[in-house]
Design an enzyme around this catalytic site. Structure first.
Site, PDB file in Angstrom:
ATOM      1  N   ASP A 132     -80.219 -62.496 -18.141  1.00  0.00           N
ATOM      2  CA  ASP A 132     -80.487 -61.881 -16.840  1.00  0.00           C
ATOM      3  C   ASP A 132     -80.431 -62.866 -15.676  1.00  0.00           C
ATOM      4  O   ASP A 132     -80.957 -62.592 -14.596  1.00  0.00           O
ATOM      5  CB  ASP A 132     -81.866 -61.213 -16.842  1.00  0.00           C
ATOM      6  CG  ASP A 132     -81.803 -59.770 -17.322  1.00  0.00           C
ATOM      7  OD1 ASP A 132     -82.874 -59.223 -17.673  1.00  0.00           O
ATOM      8  OD2 ASP A 132     -80.703 -59.186 -17.325  1.00  0.00           O
ATOM      9  N   LYS A 170     -79.835 -62.074 -11.983  1.00  0.00           N
ATOM     10  CA  LYS A 170     -80.794 -61.432 -11.086  1.00  0.00           C
ATOM     11  C   LYS A 170     -81.167 -62.328  -9.919  1.00  0.00           C
ATOM     12  O   LYS A 170     -81.735 -61.881  -8.931  1.00  0.00           O
ATOM     13  CB  LYS A 170     -82.055 -61.026 -11.862  1.00  0.00           C
ATOM     14  CG  LYS A 170     -81.809 -59.811 -12.735  1.00  0.00           C
ATOM     15  CD  LYS A 170     -83.089 -59.261 -13.338  1.00  0.00           C
ATOM     16  CE  LYS A 170     -82.785 -58.004 -14.127  1.00  0.00           C
ATOM     17  NZ  LYS A 170     -83.971 -57.526 -14.864  1.00  0.00           N
ATOM     18  N   HIS A 210     -74.188 -57.368 -21.681  1.00  0.00           N
ATOM     19  CA  HIS A 210     -75.348 -56.807 -22.369  1.00  0.00           C
ATOM     20  C   HIS A 210     -75.732 -55.420 -21.859  1.00  0.00           C
ATOM     21  O   HIS A 210     -76.585 -54.758 -22.444  1.00  0.00           O
ATOM     22  CB  HIS A 210     -76.553 -57.764 -22.340  1.00  0.00           C
ATOM     23  CG  HIS A 210     -77.217 -57.920 -21.007  1.00  0.00           C
ATOM     24  ND1 HIS A 210     -76.679 -58.664 -19.984  1.00  0.00           N
ATOM     25  CD2 HIS A 210     -78.394 -57.438 -20.533  1.00  0.00           C
ATOM     26  CE1 HIS A 210     -77.492 -58.644 -18.941  1.00  0.00           C
ATOM     27  NE2 HIS A 210     -78.539 -57.904 -19.238  1.00  0.00           N
ATOM     28  N   HIS A 211     -75.100 -54.977 -20.766  1.00  0.00           N
ATOM     29  CA  HIS A 211     -75.325 -53.609 -20.310  1.00  0.00           C
ATOM     30  C   HIS A 211     -74.140 -52.698 -20.595  1.00  0.00           C
ATOM     31  O   HIS A 211     -74.102 -51.555 -20.138  1.00  0.00           O
ATOM     32  CB  HIS A 211     -75.641 -53.591 -18.801  1.00  0.00           C
ATOM     33  CG  HIS A 211     -77.021 -54.065 -18.479  1.00  0.00           C
ATOM     34  ND1 HIS A 211     -78.151 -53.403 -18.905  1.00  0.00           N
ATOM     35  CD2 HIS A 211     -77.463 -55.146 -17.785  1.00  0.00           C
ATOM     36  CE1 HIS A 211     -79.239 -54.063 -18.472  1.00  0.00           C
ATOM     37  NE2 HIS A 211     -78.842 -55.118 -17.789  1.00  0.00           N
TER      38      HIS A 211
END
Lengths: 100, 348
Positions: free
Chosen positions: B205, B208, B264-265
């Protein structure tokens, strides 16, 4: 045989703890827990652990706790310890190593 | 820095020597400083080596003749090879000596063994080995620490309950090991690769960091525009990591970090983001992280909803089999769900 600790281990894990060998080890450990609620398991000769093996360790730990006892593991090799750290098992299991 | 952090503080030398007289000689020279363990078979040597019960290995080339070099190579190529391997040769043979080094031996000692020189060489190898091991460990710790720190810095902006990164890395390890047990993705999930994937997982992540606080910290659900911005964290993270990898191409784990951050999404049926890739086009590491990430998100408190129970989260993950998630990864998750739940509940 651990010469430095006060009591000898109740169970000596040997070889591999994988899909093939896990059922037998699980039976062995759970039977031991029927007779004795504080178990010491020596992992000095444990060469390899797989996912199935991890489940056995977790079950042993949980079963002992449920009986108000304990399941202490001794002497994991560096390789196996690395796997336990990677998967978070070092925070779950009760571990003991021979005094440095 | 201590060289021998073993039980008795004495280093252990495994000696595979043919003649008893030679073994006695070795014990004479080295026995006062080190514990000598005689070894009779290649199997015994393998066992000692892999269990880390030898700090140095001495092999008399005469003992196992032609089996010697293949054995040396096998031991030296183990990913966690530690103990230096020293051969004792019967007579000088330049070709054989070169072959021994090429196979991974760190020294070849000729007979007759010269007492003082032999001792010095063994001590020298043990010292070098200890320094190298210590250095390798330190570098690895440093790398992991840096990766972890950056990942946590980004996480703390997010104000999610701390520990998401540590937990998801563990779930990835657990699901990965279960997939190994099932023989799935054997090429992509060797022990070595799984370890690297787990090291890279904390960075999933990191993108972000490029998302505005207004969106990242919004206390309610995001509207379509805001969600579109949020989704860009996958691409931002991947681009960032690609740039770092370009600068430091020796860091292999970055390759996996890029794949995981970017994909990962993505969803198994192609309805994910950012690239709408599907099925086997999604890197295995990302398919695993997808399950780990969603599970942890579901069992955590969020600003806009309370944490779900393990059973509820389990249900949602299994419902996503084949659509959001790779069925094999879901099956591995299901098989190891008890363990994942135990890890999830650990608050440290």
């Amino acid at each position: 045989m651990s010469e430095n600790t006060n009591t000898a281990a109740d169970i000596d894990l040997k070889g591999r703890l994988d899909t093939a060998t896990s059922p037998d080890w699980q039976t062995k450990i759970l039977s031991a827990l029927e007779k004795k609620k504080n178990l010491r398991i020596d992992a000095k000769e444990l060469d390899y652990i797989s996912s199935a093996g991890l489940r056995v360790l977790l079950l042993s730990h949980k079963t002992a706790i449920a009986k108000g006892g304990s399941c202490v593991f001794l002497n994991f090799s560096p390789e196996v310890l690395q796997i336990l750290e990677m998967t978070g098992f070092t925070s779950i299991l009760s571990l003991e190593s021979v005094a440095e | 820095m201590d060289i021998g952090s073993l039980q008795d503080d004495r280093l252990k030398i495994a000696a595979a020597v043919k003649e008893d007289a030679d073994l006695r000689q070795v014990a004479d020279i080295l026995g006062s400083l080190y514990d000598i363990t005689p070894v009779r078979s290649p199997e015994e040597l393998r066992r000692l080596y892999t269990r880390g019960q030898a700090d140095l290995v001495l092999i008399d080339a005469a003992l196992w003749a032609s089996q010697t070099l293949p054995l040396v190579r096998e031991l030296a190529e183990r990913p966690r090879a530690k103990a230096p391997i020293v051969l004792i040769a019967g007579r000088r043979d330049d070709e054989a000596e070169a072959a021994a080094f090429e196979a991974g031996a760190c020294d070849v000692i000729d007979k007759p063994i010269r007492k003082n020189v032999f001792l010095q060489r063994i001590q020298h190898h043990l010292r070098l080995s200890a320094y190298r091991e210590s250095l390798t460990d330190q570098v690895k710790e440093l790398e992991d620490s840096i990766v972890q720190s950056f990942a946590e810095l980004v996480e703390c902006r997010d104000r999610n309950t701390g520990g998401h990164i540590a937990r998801t890395s563990k779930y990835v390890a657990l699901i990965g090991m279960e997939l190994q047990d099932r023989g799935q993705f054997a090429e992509e999930l060797t022990d070595g690769e799984l370890a690297i994937i787990v090291r890279a997982a904390p960075l999933h992540d990191i993108g972000k960091i490029g998302i505005s606080d207004l969106i990242l910290l919004k206390p309610g659900k995001l509207d379509d525009d805001e969600f579109a911005v949020m989704k860009s964290h996958s691409q931002i993270g991947a681009d960032l990591l690609r740039e770092i990898y370009r600068r430091t191409p020796t860091q292999d784990y970055l390759k996996y970090a890029i794949a995981i951050a970017e994909s990962h999404h993505e969803k198994f049926d192609g309805t994910g983001y950012p690239n709408r890739i599907k099925g086997d086009d999604i890197p295995v590491s990302a398919r695993i992280m997808a399950v780990a990430d969603v599970y942890d998100a579901l069992v955590a408190d969020r600003v806009y909803r309370k944490a779900m129970s393990h059973e509820q989260a389990y249900g949602i993950i299994t419902e996503g089999k084949g659509t959001a998630f790779d069925p094999r990864v879901v099956e591995a998750f299901a098989a190891t769900a008890d363990v994942i739940s135990a890890v999830a509940q650990k608050k440290d």
